[in-house]
Design an enzyme around this catalytic site. Structure first.
Site, mmCIF file in Angstrom:
data_model
loop_
_atom_site.group_PDB
_atom_site.id
_atom_site.type_symbol
_atom_site.label_atom_id
_atom_site.label_comp_id
_atom_site.label_asym_id
_atom_site.label_seq_id
_atom_site.Cartn_x
_atom_site.Cartn_y
_atom_site.Cartn_z
ATOM 1 C CE1 TYR A 61 -50.605 -64.510 -35.864
ATOM 2 C CE2 TYR A 61 -50.817 -62.394 -34.779
ATOM 3 C CZ TYR A 61 -50.141 -63.572 -34.969
ATOM 4 O OH TYR A 61 -48.998 -63.818 -34.252
ATOM 5 C CB SER A 207 -47.392 -68.385 -25.524
ATOM 6 O OG SER A 207 -48.250 -69.350 -24.959
ATOM 7 C CB ALA A 210 -47.991 -71.248 -20.208
ATOM 8 C CD GLN A 211 -51.676 -71.406 -26.083
ATOM 9 O OE1 GLN A 211 -52.808 -71.592 -26.476
ATOM 10 N NE2 GLN A 211 -50.862 -70.524 -26.639
ATOM 11 C CE LYS A 217 -58.739 -69.066 -17.563
ATOM 12 N NZ LYS A 217 -59.437 -68.559 -18.763
#
Length: 315
Positions: A61, A207, A210-211, A217
């Site tokens: 990362y 995740s 789910a991103q 949004k």
């Protein structure tokens, strides 16, 4: 704050984990654009203030920057914090010594002598056999440099195999970190969740929103437009958003009942599965506070069942 034991006898950690993939990562997360060290420090502090003291990182990362940031921030607190990081079985790593050396480098960046959890980032290990790899990790447990051993993205069968190798050394497999959310439930149909329960392995769910799809949004008529990698993700296009609309609608309904956001409801659903800890990625203090709102309350069994039913297309 309640805690969850990793595996059968690993460290006790909070039921929510803070994901730090974005900490220093320019390639996927545009580090340096609208967030930097100051925002990450604030996010770390906000997590501790919310009682969330479990952080997940990896040597890859930000090519080590994520671990370095955590190392710096850890120096500024006396509060006990549990860190999980990951070993990448890359082609040039084919000996037990290469595992030990990678751990040494991670510990240096983290400014620690011991970590709560050391995970294998993916199952394909090129020239490094799983037997050599697991025995090297068992050696590090015996040396006291890691408290628990985990894997990531391993299938049910792969989990059983490494669980058996570790068992011969008297070391439990503590964790399998997998993609898991209301919109990504394949780990259930693939037998990974059931196998983990059978073996006493804790699931870390990456995740879990789910991103961002489960934040509510993004909608067909919404003002929020996808950016970055989301632009080319079919799930964020009109057809994809239409498909998930029933799930988002139910998250909104339950959110209104409990005065929570759709994202908080989605995280609560994962926690309610038992033996599952969501890893919520953050860049800012506000994101930390939002995610922490998934804690301290619980959906009813009927509501958990309704969400299970509406998300069945993603099994």
């Amino acid at each position: 704050m309640e805690t969850i034991t990793l595996g059968q006898n690993g460290p006790a950690v909070t039921p929510l984990c803070i994901g730090t993939w974005a900490w220093g990562d320019k390639l996927f997360w545009n580090y340096g654009d609208r967030y930097g060290p100051e925002q990450l420090q604030e996010a770390f502090t906000a997590a501790l203030e919310a009682g969330v003291t479990f952080f997940d990182t990896a040597e890859v990362y930000g090519t080590g920057k994520s671990e370095k940031f955590l190392g710096q921030f850890l120096q500024q607190t006396q509060q006990p914090v549990q860190i999980a990081t990951k070993f990448g079985p890359l082609p040039w790593r084919f000996t037990a010594q290469s595992v030990s050396d990678a751990l040494t480098n991670s510990l240096k960046r983290l400014q620690l002598e011991r970590i709560a959890l050391y995970q294998v980032h993916w199952p394909f290990a090129f020239f490094l056999s799983q037997k050599t790899l697991m025995n090297a990790l068992a050696d590090e447990v015996k040396r006291g440099r890691i408290a628990a051993v985990g894997v990531s993205n391993y299938s049910a069968e792969q989990m059983r195999d490494v669980h058996q190798i570790l068992a011969t050394r008297g070391v439990p497999l503590a964790v399998n970190q997998v993609r898991y959310s209301l919109l990504s439930r394949q780990v259930e149909s693939q037998g990974i969740i059931t196998t983990a329960r059978d073996l006493g392995v804790t699931i870390l769910a990456y995740s879990p929103l789910a991103q961002g799809l489960l934040t509510g949004k993004y909608s067909i008529n919404g003002a929020q437009t996808p950016s970055g990698a989301r632009k080319i993700d079919s799930r964020f296009k009109k057809e994809g958003l239409q498909k998930i609309a029933p799930v988002i609608s139910l998250l909104h309904n339950f959110g209104e009942k409990y005065d929570r956001t759709p994202a908080q409801v989605a995280l609560n659903w994962l926690i309610a599965q038992g033996n599952v800890i969501p890893i919520a990625g953050v860049k800012t203090a506000e994101q930390v506070r939002q995610n922490a709102g998934a804690l301290g309350w619980r959906l009813s069994d009927d509501e958990i069942g309704e969400l299970e039913q509406v998300s069945r297309p993603w099994l």
